[in-house]
Design an enzyme around this catalytic site. Structure first.
Site, PDB file in Angstrom:
ATOM      1  N   LYS A   1       0.814  -1.318  -0.107  1.00 13.46           N
ATOM      2  CA  LYS A   1       0.080  -0.116   0.005  1.00 13.46           C
ATOM      3  C   LYS A   1       0.990   1.413  -0.163  1.00 13.46           C
ATOM      4  O   LYS A   1       0.650   2.229  -0.719  1.00 13.46           O
ATOM      5  CB  LYS A   1      -1.029   0.000   1.077  1.00 13.46           C
ATOM      6  CG  LYS A   1      -1.821  -1.396   1.354  1.00 13.46           C
ATOM      7  CD  LYS A   1      -2.815  -0.960   2.392  1.00 13.46           C
ATOM      8  CE  LYS A   1      -2.077  -1.029   3.940  1.00 13.46           C
ATOM      9  NZ  LYS A   1      -1.286  -2.089   4.325  1.00 13.46           N
TER      10      LYS A   1
ATOM     11  N   ARG B   1      -9.701   0.729   8.864  1.00  7.37           N
ATOM     12  CA  ARG B   1      -9.024  -0.704   9.440  1.00  7.37           C
ATOM     13  C   ARG B   1     -10.479  -1.227  10.154  1.00  7.37           C
ATOM     14  O   ARG B   1      -9.856  -2.295  10.745  1.00  7.37           O
ATOM     15  CB  ARG B   1      -8.104  -0.346  10.340  1.00  7.37           C
ATOM     16  CG  ARG B   1      -6.676  -0.519   9.571  1.00  7.37           C
ATOM     17  CD  ARG B   1      -5.511  -0.174  10.445  1.00  7.37           C
ATOM     18  NE  ARG B   1      -4.332  -1.113  10.076  1.00  7.37           N
ATOM     19  CZ  ARG B   1      -3.345  -0.657   9.403  1.00  7.37           C
ATOM     20  NH1 ARG B   1      -3.549   0.634   8.995  1.00  7.37           N
ATOM     21  NH2 ARG B   1      -2.348  -1.348   9.172  1.00  7.37           N
TER      22      ARG B   1
ATOM     23  N   ARG C   1      11.759  -5.917   5.181  1.00  7.25           N
ATOM     24  CA  ARG C   1      11.610  -4.498   4.929  1.00  7.25           C
ATOM     25  C   ARG C   1      12.702  -3.639   5.746  1.00  7.25           C
ATOM     26  O   ARG C   1      12.956  -3.791   7.002  1.00  7.25           O
ATOM     27  CB  ARG C   1      10.299  -3.720   5.237  1.00  7.25           C
ATOM     28  CG  ARG C   1      10.174  -2.197   5.173  1.00  7.25           C
ATOM     29  CD  ARG C   1       8.711  -1.699   5.240  1.00  7.25           C
ATOM     30  NE  ARG C   1       8.018  -2.058   6.294  1.00  7.25           N
ATOM     31  CZ  ARG C   1       6.704  -2.009   6.376  1.00  7.25           C
ATOM     32  NH1 ARG C   1       5.893  -1.400   5.436  1.00  7.25           N
ATOM     33  NH2 ARG C   1       5.931  -2.505   7.569  1.00  7.25           N
TER      34      ARG C   1
ATOM     35  N   ARG D   1      11.558  -1.346  11.104  1.00  3.36           N
ATOM     36  CA  ARG D   1      10.435  -0.673  11.784  1.00  3.36           C
ATOM     37  C   ARG D   1      10.108  -1.652  12.979  1.00  3.36           C
ATOM     38  O   ARG D   1      10.439  -2.750  12.970  1.00  3.36           O
ATOM     39  CB  ARG D   1       9.116  -0.716  11.005  1.00  3.36           C
ATOM     40  CG  ARG D   1       8.581   0.574  10.732  1.00  3.36           C
ATOM     41  CD  ARG D   1       7.489   0.526   9.579  1.00  3.36           C
ATOM     42  NE  ARG D   1       6.619   0.148  10.050  1.00  3.36           N
ATOM     43  CZ  ARG D   1       5.130   0.008   9.343  1.00  3.36           C
ATOM     44  NH1 ARG D   1       5.310   0.541   8.170  1.00  3.36           N
ATOM     45  NH2 ARG D   1       4.326  -0.634   9.569  1.00  3.36           N
TER      46      ARG D   1
ATOM     47  N   ARG E   1      -0.077  -8.623  13.689  1.00  2.00           N
ATOM     48  CA  ARG E   1      -1.046  -7.391  12.852  1.00  2.00           C
ATOM     49  C   ARG E   1      -1.658  -8.207  11.706  1.00  2.00           C
ATOM     50  O   ARG E   1      -2.692  -7.715  11.481  1.00  2.00           O
ATOM     51  CB  ARG E   1       0.236  -6.772  12.196  1.00  2.00           C
ATOM     52  CG  ARG E   1       0.863  -5.390  12.952  1.00  2.00           C
ATOM     53  CD  ARG E   1       2.367  -5.213  12.448  1.00  2.00           C
ATOM     54  NE  ARG E   1       2.034  -4.459  11.115  1.00  2.00           N
ATOM     55  CZ  ARG E   1       3.271  -4.340  10.304  1.00  2.00           C
ATOM     56  NH1 ARG E   1       4.402  -4.614  10.908  1.00  2.00           N
ATOM     57  NH2 ARG E   1       2.858  -3.533   9.236  1.00  2.00           N
TER      58      ARG E   1
HETATM   59  P1  AP5 Z   1       4.821  -1.516   1.761  1.00  2.53           P
HETATM   60  O1  AP5 Z   1       4.672  -0.994   0.537  1.00  2.53           O
HETATM   61  O2  AP5 Z   1       5.536  -0.718   2.897  1.00  2.53           O
HETATM   62  O3  AP5 Z   1       3.574  -2.327   2.316  1.00  2.53           O
HETATM   63  P2  AP5 Z   1       2.374  -1.850   3.137  1.00  2.53           P
HETATM   64  O4  AP5 Z   1       1.118  -2.422   2.472  1.00  2.53           O
HETATM   65  O5  AP5 Z   1       2.330  -0.175   3.100  1.00  2.53           O
HETATM   66  O6  AP5 Z   1       2.572  -2.166   4.596  1.00  2.53           O
HETATM   67  P3  AP5 Z   1       2.623  -1.557   5.881  1.00  2.53           P
HETATM   68  O7  AP5 Z   1       3.235  -2.288   6.931  1.00  2.53           O
HETATM   69  O8  AP5 Z   1       3.219  -0.294   5.966  1.00  2.53           O
HETATM   70  O9  AP5 Z   1       1.154  -1.559   6.345  1.00  2.53           O
HETATM   71  P4  AP5 Z   1       0.487  -1.747   7.547  1.00  2.53           P
HETATM   72  O10 AP5 Z   1      -0.911  -1.484   7.262  1.00  2.53           O
HETATM   73  O11 AP5 Z   1       0.807  -2.998   8.471  1.00  2.53           O
HETATM   74  O12 AP5 Z   1       1.081  -0.545   8.355  1.00  2.53           O
HETATM   75  P5  AP5 Z   1       0.794   1.003   8.586  1.00  2.53           P
HETATM   76  O13 AP5 Z   1       2.006   1.880   8.503  1.00  2.53           O
HETATM   77  O14 AP5 Z   1      -0.363   1.397   8.084  1.00  2.53           O
HETATM   78  O15 AP5 Z   1       5.566  -2.966   1.608  1.00  2.53           O
HETATM   79  C1  AP5 Z   1       6.231  -3.875   2.152  1.00  2.53           C
HETATM   80  C2  AP5 Z   1       7.352  -4.455   1.865  1.00  2.53           C
HETATM   81  O16 AP5 Z   1       7.570  -5.198   1.018  1.00  2.53           O
HETATM   82  C3  AP5 Z   1       8.681  -3.422   1.581  1.00  2.53           C
HETATM   83  O17 AP5 Z   1       9.828  -3.841   2.060  1.00  2.53           O
HETATM   84  C4  AP5 Z   1       8.585  -3.279   0.261  1.00  2.53           C
HETATM   85  O18 AP5 Z   1       9.817  -2.940  -0.459  1.00  2.53           O
HETATM   86  C5  AP5 Z   1       8.153  -4.760  -0.151  1.00  2.53           C
HETATM   87  N1  AP5 Z   1       7.168  -4.662  -1.456  1.00  2.53           N
HETATM   88  C6  AP5 Z   1       6.290  -3.751  -2.006  1.00  2.53           C
HETATM   89  N2  AP5 Z   1       5.770  -4.079  -3.124  1.00  2.53           N
HETATM   90  C7  AP5 Z   1       6.405  -5.332  -3.506  1.00  2.53           C
HETATM   91  C8  AP5 Z   1       6.397  -6.165  -4.401  1.00  2.53           C
HETATM   92  N3  AP5 Z   1       5.264  -6.010  -5.563  1.00  2.53           N
HETATM   93  N4  AP5 Z   1       7.171  -7.343  -4.501  1.00  2.53           N
HETATM   94  C9  AP5 Z   1       8.009  -7.582  -3.586  1.00  2.53           C
HETATM   95  N5  AP5 Z   1       8.191  -6.637  -2.485  1.00  2.53           N
HETATM   96  C10 AP5 Z   1       7.295  -5.878  -2.554  1.00  2.53           C
HETATM   97  O19 AP5 Z   1       0.138   0.802  10.349  1.00  2.53           O
HETATM   98  C11 AP5 Z   1       1.197   0.533  11.320  1.00  2.53           C
HETATM   99  C12 AP5 Z   1       0.298   0.559  12.677  1.00  2.53           C
HETATM  100  O20 AP5 Z   1      -0.180   1.794  12.898  1.00  2.53           O
HETATM  101  C13 AP5 Z   1      -0.747  -0.368  12.681  1.00  2.53           C
HETATM  102  O21 AP5 Z   1      -0.391  -1.723  13.187  1.00  2.53           O
HETATM  103  C14 AP5 Z   1      -1.761   0.542  13.759  1.00  2.53           C
HETATM  104  O22 AP5 Z   1      -1.150   0.109  15.121  1.00  2.53           O
HETATM  105  C15 AP5 Z   1      -1.290   1.752  13.409  1.00  2.53           C
HETATM  106  N6  AP5 Z   1      -2.606   2.336  12.563  1.00  2.53           N
HETATM  107  C16 AP5 Z   1      -2.376   2.793  11.148  1.00  2.53           C
HETATM  108  N7  AP5 Z   1      -3.512   3.101  10.874  1.00  2.53           N
HETATM  109  C17 AP5 Z   1      -4.478   2.671  11.748  1.00  2.53           C
HETATM  110  C18 AP5 Z   1      -5.855   2.930  11.546  1.00  2.53           C
HETATM  111  N8  AP5 Z   1      -6.475   3.423  10.591  1.00  2.53           N
HETATM  112  N9  AP5 Z   1      -6.487   2.570  12.575  1.00  2.53           N
HETATM  113  C19 AP5 Z   1      -6.029   1.973  13.742  1.00  2.53           C
HETATM  114  N10 AP5 Z   1      -4.491   2.063  13.839  1.00  2.53           N
HETATM  115  C20 AP5 Z   1      -3.815   2.407  12.761  1.00  2.53           C
END
Ligand code: AP5
Ligand code: ZN
Length: 210
Positions: free
Chosen positions: A13, A89, A123, A156, A167
Site C-alpha cells: 500500500k 481498518r 523491509r 520498523r 498484525r
Molecule cells: P509496503 O509498501 O511498505 O507495504 P504496506 O502495505 O504499506 O505495509 P505496512 O506495513 O506499511 O502496512 P500496515 O498496514 O501494516 O502499516 P501501517 O503503517 O498502515 O511494502 C512492504 C515491503 O514489501 C517493503 O519492504 C517493500 O519494499 C516490499 N514490496 C512492496 N511491493 C512489493 C512487490 N510487489 N514485490 C516484492 N516486494 C514488495 O500501520 C502501522 C500501525 O499503525 C498499525 O499496526 C496500527 O497500530 C497503526 N494504525 C495505522 N492506521 C491505523 C488505523 N486506521 N486505525 C488504527 N490504527 C492504525
C-alpha cells in the site's frame, strides 16, 4: 480523484500509494506514517488502554478510532484529491469515512500471508526521508544505506516476525470485514499484489484511469 487503497500489512500500500500520488498529482494520506510521527503523543485523557499511539503500534494493535478518525478528517479536509492508505481498518472507521467524503475508486491489493511475512520482516526504512526498501526484493545500491539521502536504514519496530503475525491476525479480525463491506457494495476492484512493484503499479494506473 479520491482513491482508497486497501490491503493487508505488507501488501504494498505504501509503495504503490506514493507512486500513484505522484502519477496523478494527489495527496498521499496515510494513517501509519501520521501515527509514526506522533508515536509519543499523550492520549491518556481519552480513556484508552495505553497512553500513547506508539504502544498500540509496537504491539501490532489498532490505535483507538477517536485518534485516527481525527487525523483522517483533518487530512482529507485539506486535500483536493488523495490516495488514502491504512484507513479504514474496521467497520466503524469505514462508516466515519462514508460520512466525511466520497470515493472514486476502492482498490484491494491481495497478497498471500507467507509472502506478507517475508516482505515485512525484510523491509528496511530510512529514518530521515522515509524511503522504503527490502533486503531481497528492493535492495538499496549500498547495503543498509538510503539511496535517496545516504542515511543508515532501520527496521520498523513492528516488523519483527512476532508482531507481524499479530498484525495479520488483527487485519483478519478487523479489516477483512471492511474489504467485504466494499465488495458487497459492488465498488471493490481487486488487484493481484504479487507481481513486481512495476507490474502492480501499471495495473493500478489502468484501474484509476478507467
Ligand atoms: P509496503 O509498501 O511498505 O507495504 P504496506 O502495505 O504499506 O505495509 P505496512 O506495513 O506499511 O502496512 P500496515 O498496514 O501494516 O502499516 P501501517 O503503517 O498502515 O511494502 C512492504 C515491503 O514489501 C517493503 O519492504 C517493500 O519494499 C516490499 N514490496 C512492496 N511491493 C512489493 C512487490 N510487489 N514485490 C516484492 N516486494 C514488495 O500501520 C502501522 C500501525 O499503525 C498499525 O499496526 C496500527 O497500530 C497503526 N494504525 C495505522 N492506521 C491505523 C488505523 N486506521 N486505525 C488504527 N490504527 C492504525
Ligand atoms: Zn533516506
Amino acid at each position: 480523484k479520491h482513491i482508497l487503497l486497501l490491503g493487508p500489512p505488507g501488501a504494498g500500500k505504501g509503495t504503490q500509494s506514493k507512486r500513484l500520488a505522484e502519477e496523478f498529482d494527489l495527496e498521499h494520506v496515510t494513517t501509519g506514517d501520521a501515527l509514526r510521527s506522533n508515536k509519543g503523543m499523550d492520549i491518556s485523557d481519552m480513556d484508552t488502554e495505553y497512553d500513547t499511539p506508539g504502544e498500540y503500534m509496537d504491539a501490532g494493535e489498532l490505535v483507538p478510532d477517536e485518534v485516527v478518525n481525527a487525523i483522517v478528517e483533518e487530512a482529507l479536509t485539506s486535500a483536493d484529491g488523495y490516495v488514502l492508505d491504512g484507513y479504514p481498518r474496521n467497520l466503524e472507521q469505514a462508516e466515519f469515512l462514508t460520512d466525511i467524503t466520497d470515493l472514486d475508486a476502492v482498490i484491494y491489493l491481495s497478497v498471500d500471508d507467507e509472502e506478507l511475512v517475508d516482505r515485512l520482516t525484510g523491509r528496511r526504512v530510512c529514518p530521515d526521508c522515509g524511503a522504503s526498501y527490502h533486503v531481497e526484493f528492493a535492495p538499496p545500491e549500498e547495503e543498509g544505506v538510503c539511496d535517496e539521502c545516504g542515511a543508515d536504514l532501520e527496521q520498523r519496530d513492528d516488523d519483527t516476525e512476532e508482531t507481524v503475525r499479530e498484525r495479520l491476525r488483527v487485519y483478519e479480525e478487523n479489516t477483512a470485514p471492511v474489504v467485504e463491506h466494499y465488495r458487497e457494495e459492488g465498488v471493490l476492484v481487486e488487484v493481484d499484489g504479487e507481481g513486481s512493484p512495476d507490474e502492480v503499479f501499471e495495473t493500478l494506473v489502468d484501474v484509476v484511469d478507467a
